[in-house]
Design an enzyme around this catalytic site. Sequence first.
Site, PDB file in Angstrom:
ATOM      1  N   CYS A   2      -9.133  21.316 -21.242  1.00  0.00           N
ATOM      2  CA  CYS A   2     -10.222  22.251 -21.534  1.00  0.00           C
ATOM      3  C   CYS A   2     -11.409  21.453 -22.034  1.00  0.00           C
ATOM      4  CB  CYS A   2      -9.789  23.244 -22.598  1.00  0.00           C
ATOM      5  SG  CYS A   2      -8.338  24.172 -22.124  1.00  0.00           S
ATOM      6  N   ARG A  27     -15.183  19.336 -14.833  1.00  0.00           N
ATOM      7  CA  ARG A  27     -13.773  19.109 -15.168  1.00  0.00           C
ATOM      8  C   ARG A  27     -12.863  20.182 -14.600  1.00  0.00           C
ATOM      9  NH1 ARG A  27     -13.391  16.627 -20.657  1.00  0.00           N
ATOM     10  NH2 ARG A  27     -11.629  17.981 -21.005  1.00  0.00           N
ATOM     11  N   TRP A  75      -9.019  25.770 -19.064  1.00  0.00           N
ATOM     12  CA  TRP A  75      -8.230  25.565 -17.859  1.00  0.00           C
ATOM     13  C   TRP A  75      -6.830  25.981 -18.254  1.00  0.00           C
ATOM     14  CZ3 TRP A  75      -4.387  22.941 -15.182  1.00  0.00           C
ATOM     15  CH2 TRP A  75      -4.550  22.961 -13.800  1.00  0.00           C
ATOM     16  N   ASN A 101      -8.797  22.222 -27.480  1.00  0.00           N
ATOM     17  CA  ASN A 101      -8.435  21.480 -26.280  1.00  0.00           C
ATOM     18  C   ASN A 101      -7.144  20.743 -26.583  1.00  0.00           C
ATOM     19  OD1 ASN A 101      -8.332  19.960 -23.952  1.00  0.00           O
ATOM     20  ND2 ASN A 101      -9.871  18.484 -24.613  1.00  0.00           N
ATOM     21  N   GLY A 102      -6.104  20.974 -25.804  1.00  0.00           N
ATOM     22  CA  GLY A 102      -4.820  20.305 -26.049  1.00  0.00           C
ATOM     23  C   GLY A 102      -3.691  21.302 -25.906  1.00  0.00           C
ATOM     24  N   GLU A 481       5.809   8.262  -0.899  1.00  0.00           N
ATOM     25  CA  GLU A 481       4.586   8.660  -1.597  1.00  0.00           C
ATOM     26  C   GLU A 481       3.581   7.489  -1.646  1.00  0.00           C
ATOM     27  OE1 GLU A 481       3.021  11.125  -2.429  1.00  0.00           O
ATOM     28  OE2 GLU A 481       1.731  10.642  -4.132  1.00  0.00           O
ATOM     29  N   LYS A 485      -0.250   7.616  -0.162  1.00  0.00           N
ATOM     30  CA  LYS A 485      -1.448   7.278  -0.946  1.00  0.00           C
ATOM     31  C   LYS A 485      -2.310   6.286  -0.165  1.00  0.00           C
ATOM     32  CE  LYS A 485      -1.808   9.787  -3.464  1.00  0.00           C
ATOM     33  NZ  LYS A 485      -0.813  10.780  -3.389  1.00  0.00           N
ATOM     34  N   GLU A 488      -4.004   8.075   2.963  1.00  0.00           N
ATOM     35  CA  GLU A 488      -5.027   9.104   2.776  1.00  0.00           C
ATOM     36  C   GLU A 488      -6.316   8.577   2.174  1.00  0.00           C
ATOM     37  OE1 GLU A 488      -3.971  12.433   0.237  1.00  0.00           O
ATOM     38  OE2 GLU A 488      -2.776  11.157  -1.048  1.00  0.00           O
ATOM     39  N   HIS A 504      17.322  -0.743  13.028  1.00  0.00           N
ATOM     40  CA  HIS A 504      17.561   0.224  14.100  1.00  0.00           C
ATOM     41  C   HIS A 504      16.317   0.479  14.939  1.00  0.00           C
ATOM     42  CE1 HIS A 504      21.583   0.928  12.591  1.00  0.00           C
ATOM     43  NE2 HIS A 504      21.049   0.900  11.379  1.00  0.00           N
ATOM     44  N   LYS A 603      -8.655  19.381  -1.119  1.00  0.00           N
ATOM     45  CA  LYS A 603      -7.773  19.315  -2.292  1.00  0.00           C
ATOM     46  C   LYS A 603      -6.660  20.355  -2.202  1.00  0.00           C
ATOM     47  CE  LYS A 603      -6.339  17.988  -6.289  1.00  0.00           C
ATOM     48  NZ  LYS A 603      -5.529  16.767  -6.238  1.00  0.00           N
TER      49      LYS A 603
END
Length: 608
Positions: A2, A27, A75, A101-102, A481, A485, A488, A504, A603
């Site tokens: 936040c 943000r 948020w 915030n937290g 993964e 990364k 992309e 193989h 996104k």
Amino acid sequence: MCGIVGFTGKQNAAPILLEGLKKLEYRGYDSAGIAVAQDGVISVSKVSGRIANLCEKTEDGKTLPGFSGIGHTRWATHGAPTDVNAHPHMSCDGRFSVVHNGIIENYMALREELTANGYTFSSQTDTEVIVHLIEMYYHGDFKEAVMRATSRLTGSYALGVLCADCPGKIIAVREASPLILGIGVGENFFASDVTALVAYTRNALYLDDGEFAELTSESITVYDCTGAVIHKPVSRITWSIEAAEKGGYEHFMLKEIMEQPCAVKTALAPRVHENHVQLDDFSYTAEELRSIRKIVITACGSAYYAGCAGKYAIEKLCHIPVDVQLASELRYGEPQIDSDTLLIVLSQSGETADTIAAMKECQSLGARTLAIVNVVGSTIAKLADHTLYTWAGPEIAVATTKGYTTQLSVLYLFAVYAAHTMELLPEQEYVRLIGELQSIPKKIQQVLDMNTALPQLAKKYNSGHSVFYIGRNTDYAVALEGALKMKEISYIHAEAYAAGELKHGTIALIDEGQSVIALCCNSRIAEKTMNNIVEVKARGAQVLALAVKGNRAVLAQADDVIYIPDLDPLFQAVVEIVPLQLLAYYVAKENGCDIDKPKNLAKSVTVE
Ligand code: AGP
């Protein structure tokens, strides 16, 4: 996560608070609000949605006159993004108002205690306990009440507090959440982020954990946690607004990579109490868990790869077969799913179209559903029987980093929780695994601190045409993964192979100078992958190996080695991915790519 702002001076606070909040918009947020004190009364205005709505509602702040105030962009983490859950939150007597915030980790226990003492809660947030605690401890001394209230909190918080009895005064408190005080002339400010301050002042005081400050228009007094006055040096803010938004990092992706120790801690810590895992919205009994015949994990992209990595921990600890399926395949397949199936749905955004469709398909077949999601109140969170939020905070870079690591952390928690509930874990092993989980944030931080050679290695392994990632078992899941990364953000063809599959067919592609990233972290199987290193080297590949600190044997085989700290192989993936995120980042940077907004990607993929 936040954003918070505060102002006290000799002009109306509301327009300044609104301007400050606008600077925090980048943000990400889902609701906003301000509170202003005047003549012993605090007035609040808050809305879900955009700051523009708040400006409209308050006529650009004109409807809230007063010279001191606090503001917030939320948020959502605890409770949906509604007007009621938006900050600031008020005490029952209307005397105090708080922005936060937290995350307050012990809010459930505090909420019970406060409710028993007659305090009424109007929101679902963790924050509201703070303002009621302050009211409970207030006997005429604002500072004393804030100190006593914050001494009851565990978790992270940057707070701004207004008191109707103390016009012109705001108190700001910091514990494990950013908070900066801005020094003006005849006015003072606080904010969670320098971007909200630079239009007004470049002179700042940075609070440390446990410190708090009293701000009036003429003074800022900083105290340590015992209440003793301390003197902090004044710092100059030299960042441009653009640099400040990214916390001084060149890209959001790098900022988010660096945020992972904190993000993972936020996902894990509130769910571990006194060596016991408690999953807020998931409390199946042993019987209910034992009735699960099969777990299906479904997701897209990185979230799918988080599922691939988490599968090992669930199968090993819970003895339940886990099938990880791409949502885009599952939705059109003929899944063998019924009411004995637990469907775990992973999604950062909670809005991915294929994942939603797969979920609905499985629900129509009777599956029980658990969603692991970042965005509170998102479609997937609403559709699921149970939701565990990852609490990673907004992720702005298109390439997910902290989204992936927090999803995986919550999957690990689920595995340990379910195994223990089903009495499959001896108490000692349960406590050991919890200790391993709790060590993850520190170990991610060590990876970030110890691999300073990565920019150089990125130059060397930036072969331009393709990179192979090889590994076995959990290392293979991380390879998937890692390769995504690289693809992309750097636009280099990258392919993950189960190392045992090389022979193989794929080994035919290995030629002189081919870059191979060999993941040899899982101690159960690392030696086998090290043999594969020998094979690809014999065909001319240059090999960068990932291994656990102390593995000296790998030095003799690979050209270069990146070390990660030791961790139970079941949970290693969450640490092991971090150097691969950095490697992809530095290769993309080397190639001049638009790292935060890679071409052709969005996104949140809300269409099929
Ligand atoms: C990963 O870096 C990508 N942005 C993408 O693969 C992403 O993980 C995928 O689209 C799933 O998104 P979700 O987690 O929001 O459902």
